[in-house]
Enzyme design. Structure first.
Site, short mmCIF file in Angstrom:
data_model
loop_
_atom_site.label_atom_id
_atom_site.label_comp_id
_atom_site.label_asym_id
_atom_site.label_seq_id
_atom_site.Cartn_x
_atom_site.Cartn_y
_atom_site.Cartn_z
N ASP A 188 0.95 -1.24 -0.05
CA ASP A 188 -0.17 0.06 0.10
C ASP A 188 0.80 1.32 -0.02
O ASP A 188 0.36 2.33 -0.30
CB ASP A 188 -0.90 0.07 1.37
CG ASP A 188 -2.40 -0.54 1.20
OD1 ASP A 188 -2.80 -0.45 -0.10
OD2 ASP A 188 -2.71 -0.93 2.07
C1 GLC Z 1 -1.57 -3.65 5.33
C2 GLC Z 1 -2.96 -3.68 4.33
C3 GLC Z 1 -2.47 -4.77 3.33
C4 GLC Z 1 -1.11 -4.23 2.72
C5 GLC Z 1 -0.14 -4.35 3.60
C6 GLC Z 1 1.07 -3.76 2.78
O1 GLC Z 1 -1.37 -4.79 6.14
O2 GLC Z 1 -3.89 -4.19 5.33
O3 GLC Z 1 -3.62 -4.54 2.61
O4 GLC Z 1 -1.03 -5.23 1.78
O5 GLC Z 1 -0.16 -3.25 4.63
O6 GLC Z 1 1.08 -2.55 2.68
C1 GLC Z 2 -0.33 2.54 5.67
C2 GLC Z 2 0.32 1.43 6.29
C3 GLC Z 2 -0.07 0.17 5.45
C4 GLC Z 2 -1.44 0.09 5.20
C5 GLC Z 2 -2.38 1.41 4.69
C6 GLC Z 2 -3.46 1.28 4.80
O1 GLC Z 2 -0.07 2.91 4.38
O2 GLC Z 2 1.63 1.62 5.89
O3 GLC Z 2 0.41 -1.00 6.03
O4 GLC Z 2 -1.87 -1.00 4.45
O5 GLC Z 2 -1.79 2.34 5.54
O6 GLC Z 2 -4.24 2.36 4.23
#
Ligand code: GLC
Ligand code: GLC
Length: 810
Positions: free
Chosen positions: A483
């Site tokens: 993300d």
């Molecule tokens: C968080 C989110 C997931 C994403 C991950 C890596 O755990 O819930 O959807 O893949 O971060 O950014």
């Molecule tokens: C932030 C976090 C990530 C998560 C995301 C969800 O980017 O670092 O882990 O998946 O928020 O919106």
């Protein structure tokens, strides 16, 4: 250092001090009503949706850290204490907290009085039960005052914490006998209310927080408790609470129990009232009648134990390693259930207000849950598919109560569509139920446009087929699984959301990770086509997948590992030419799992690079070298200080991808080593470093670049649960559901002599014995089913409901 220990017989974690490094929590509830409960009885309850229907209030990031919960105060002479230590923090003579499967038992002792609180949510009822049992272990008679306390949330948790100009005037309650009814907003559009009751006659009650606590006191010293007297207050606005005052007279050795019920009730809209603004209490009466006696509570607890025994009997292993057994047989599967229920909504790190159900998250959670309750997995897949868009793209999240996509975050996360194939394929491999593919599913919740689920999968695959960039790799959009890799975002202003700022589609930024997914889940989609007679389509899909393999091996290969992505200028990300962030874990795991480079050595080389560059004693970090400055062209990933979260933290979710990948190459020793490093039960002895619960995975452990290397954060709600269960159950122990049956293909440490395993699958209970006296890491030499030698290692259909399977490794 440990703060407790596992009780394997009772399937509990026993915490022996209230002062754990962080609150160590448990979840109550399995269907609609849920509670989060910490080892000091902190936390809250909600019905179905942690944001929209929150029953009790909880203040996150508070001081003390975990403040607010279900608090029972005992006044024994001049000493006021709580069985769970909080909030009075009166030193206890003895304390234990047993977190079990769907229940928690907290026991405190002080001055010869024992107080035990059993908390659970019955399997099919919308309530939390708290049974408080007081036992006089002293030589003298005791006269004890007991006060209960919960604070109601005014339903919408976000509004409750922000809209004070309105909320201080809306609170309403009714009190009848020993039951407190919380009915804020019931007078207008709500048809639900909460009840808090006890099965005994009370001395008094309070429903106004200010009256009970006092304007300038705190949870730790409520005035009513200090004085030993309720105010019989009725809340009008401000902060409605529920508190009962009871007395117990206990002869030496005597015990008395009190059953408290905190419930959620609904009335049909036309039957809300029995008199102007007076609640129709029928649903509450019916609910409370079920929990009036100890025998009723015992029966409900037994039903809960049976429920879990039954679920966990689907997969259980016996190896010589008791830590492995307890992780696989109990805790990992338990966490899979919790992540399935909660997605990423409500934990001690997710406020329950931020995110609903993630599209990709929920699809992946299915991987670790589908064997437990396939019917619920089926329902979930259909709910998720109903939110997909016609072009195959998807909302990134949806709200569990409305089951509609969240418009404020929208779509454009280009890995999302392919995860739907992953979840559906896992469901069919488990159940053999191809009929799900015919289920009509809406687009963007518009049922007039419903088409069979198979068509949704086709559009998922088709979306990635056509959404490509200059290297012919899939466009990344807002982000893929990571993300925080926001290649089209270019945010310069504080406060802009990395996930929604900038265009959702850039013309060129591409993801090698999605390419790996396309290969893996494209093949799984082709398998479904073949199995349903769509031979031509299957061939077409395989051809497209083969082209993608070529693209990955060309533009996606950096010489010693797979490139991560190409940014908006078509510069590589995760390549040796980069100054920082030269190698990322995700494409190595996903591409090798997908089978890319297995024959030509690229897969082995990529995993070797992971071991050399990304490994650490607490797990494999996400990337190296960590980003030391903000890169506007990369987005959130470079916003984190080095070693945290996606910027070179040990992001536990993707470690099992490497485990699975290593087993593809037959590396049982290495696969197990990687598995073990992030596995919480093996970290129990260093809980002062790891800090989060030793019975569940956390999302992230600080990486080697961080000053707090090894410290876990964000426990419970993480895709790590589903993926580690997949890795250990299917890839290491090797019991793999396939479309045509159960395959046995272990890849274990050479030192392991073998194991026995029980697996219920499609109506048959398989008792599997794996003999590794050869001390191999992988390879099945011979396999016998009910004494008959079979060809290959997929168990053929058997007669009856049990079968003995013997596997000899070579
Ligand atoms: C968080 C989110 C997931 C994403 C991950 C890596 O755990 O819930 O959807 O893949 O971060 O950014
Ligand atoms: C932030 C976090 C990530 C998560 C995301 C969800 O980017 O670092 O882990 O998946 O928020 O919106």
């Amino acid at each position: 250092m440990q703060f407790g220990h596992f009780d394997d017989v009772r399937k509990e974690y026993v915490i022996t001090t209230p002062k754990t490094p962080l609150p160590w929590i448990n979840y109550l509830g399995s269907e609609d009503f849920f509670g989060l409960i910490s080892n000091t009885a902190g936390g809250y309850a909600f019905y179905k949706d942690a944001k929209l229907l929150r029953i009790t209030r909880y203040r996150y990031n508070n001081t003390p850290l975990d403040n607010g919960g279900r608090y029972y105060y005992i006044k024994d002479g001049e000493t006021i204490w709580n069985p769970g230590w909080q909030p009075t923090q009166t030193e206890l003579d003895e304390y234990t907290c047993r977190h079990g499967l769907g229940y928690t038992v907290i026991t405190g002792k002080k001055n010869g009085l024992k107080a035990q609180m059993e908390a659970f949510v019955p399997v099919h009822d919308a309530c939390e039960i708290h049974r408080i049992t007081l036992t006089n272990e002293s030589e003298a008679e005791k006269d004890v005052d007991l006060f209960s306390f919960i604070e109601f949330c005014l339903w919408n948790a976000q509004d409750d914490q922000t809209n004070f100009q309105r909320n201080f005037s809306t609170g309403e309650v009714e009190v009848i006998g020993s039951t407190i009814y919380h009915k804020t907003e019931y007078r207008e559009r709500r048809n639900h209310f909460a009840v808090y009751s006890v099965n005994k006659e009370i001395e008094g009650f309070d429903t106004s927080r200010d009256a009970f606590i006092g304007q300038y006191n705190g949870f730790h010293d409520p005035e009513a408790v200090l004085e030993g007297k309720s105010r019989n207050s009725v809340a009008h606005g401000w902060a409605p609470i529920g508190s009962h005052h009871l007395k117990a007279q206990l002869a030496p050795g005597a015990s008395e129990s009190f059953v408290f019920v905190l419930g959620y009730c609904e009335n049909p809209r036309d039957q809300k009232f029995v008199a102007p603004n007076v609640i129709n209490k029928k649903p509450a009466d019916e609910l409370l009648a079920k929990y009036q006696t100890d025998a009723q509570v015992d029966a409900a607890l037994d039903a809960l134990h049976t429920y879990w025994e039954n679920l966990l009997s689907t997969y259980s292993v016996k190896t010589a390693d008791e830590k492995l057994n307890r992780l696989v047989n109990v805790w990992n599967q338990y966490q899979c259930m919790v992540t399935f229920n909660m997605s990423r909504s409500a934990s001690y790190y997710e406020s329950g207000m931020g995110r609903g159900m993630g599209f990709r998250d929920s699809c992946q959670d299915l991987l670790g849950f589908v064997h437990l309750i396939p019917e619920r997995a089926r329902e979930r897949i259909i709910d998720i598919a109903n939110t997909q868009f016609e072009d195959g793209s998807t909302y990134h999240q949806y709200q569990p109560l409305t089951k509609k996509g969240n418009a404020d975050i929208g779509g454009g996360f280009n890995d999302d569509p392919l995860w739907l194939i992953a979840g559906t394929s896992a469901y069919i491999r488990e159940t053999g139920d191809f009929s799900i593919l015919d289920e009509p599913c809406a687009f963007d919740s518009d049922f007039s446009k419903a088409v069979p689920l198979m068509e949704h999968l086709r559009r998922s695959f088709g979306f990635t087929t056509k959404t490509r960039g200059p290297h012919n790799l899939p466009l990344i959009g807002r982000a893929d699984w990571n993300d925080c890799l926001n290649l089209n975002c270019f945010s310069e202003e504080p406060g802009e959301s990395f996930q929604t700022f900038g265009p959702s589609e850039g013309p060129v930024a591409e993801s090698v990770f999605i390419a790996g997914m396309y290969v893996k889940y494209g093949n799984e989609y082709a398998d479904l086509c073949e199995a349903t007679g769509l031979t031509e389509e299957a061939a077409d899909v395989r051809a497209k997948v083969a082209e993608m393999v070529d693209v990955i091996e060309d533009a996606g290969w950096d010489g010693e590992w797979f490139v991560r992505a190409y940014d908006a200028f078509s510069n590589p990300v995760g390549s040796k030419v980069c100054e920082e962030g030269q190698i990322f874990i995700e494409p190595q795991g996903m591409c090798v799992m997908a089978g890319v480079g297995l024959e030509n050595g690229k897969a082995a080389q990529a995993l070797k690079s992971v071991e050399e560059r990304l490994d650490s004693k607490f797990g494999i970090v996400l990337l190296q070298p960590a980003y030391t400055k903000y890169h506007v062209e990369l987005g959130e990933i470079s916003s984190y200080p080095p070693g945290y979260k996606e910027n070179a933290g040990i992001f536990c979710h993707n470690n099992p991808w490497i485990v699975c990948a290593e087993t593809q190459l037959g590396h049982g020793d290495r696969a197990f080593e990687v598995f073990r490093k992030t596995c919480p039960v093996y970290l129990e002895e260093i809980s002062e470093v790891h800090r989060t619960e030793p019975y569940v995975y956390c999302q992230m452990v600080a990486g080697k670049d961080a000053p707090t290397f090894g410290e876990g954060k964000n426990s419970w709600l993480t895709g790590t649960a589903a993926w580690t269960f997949t890795a250990i159950s299917q890839y290491i122990l090797g019991i793999q559901p396939t479309l045509s049956g159960l395959k046995v293909d272990p890849c274990i440490p050479a030192s392991m002599d073998g194991f026995t395993l029980n697996r219920k699958y499609r109506g048959v209970e398989y008792k599997i014995t794996v003999d590794n006296s050869a001390h191999a890491q992988k390879g099945v030499a011979e396999m016998y089913v009910n004494g008959n030698k079979i060809e290959g290692n997929v168990i053929p259909p058997v007669e009856g409901t049990t079968a003995e399977v013997k596997v000899i490794m070579e």
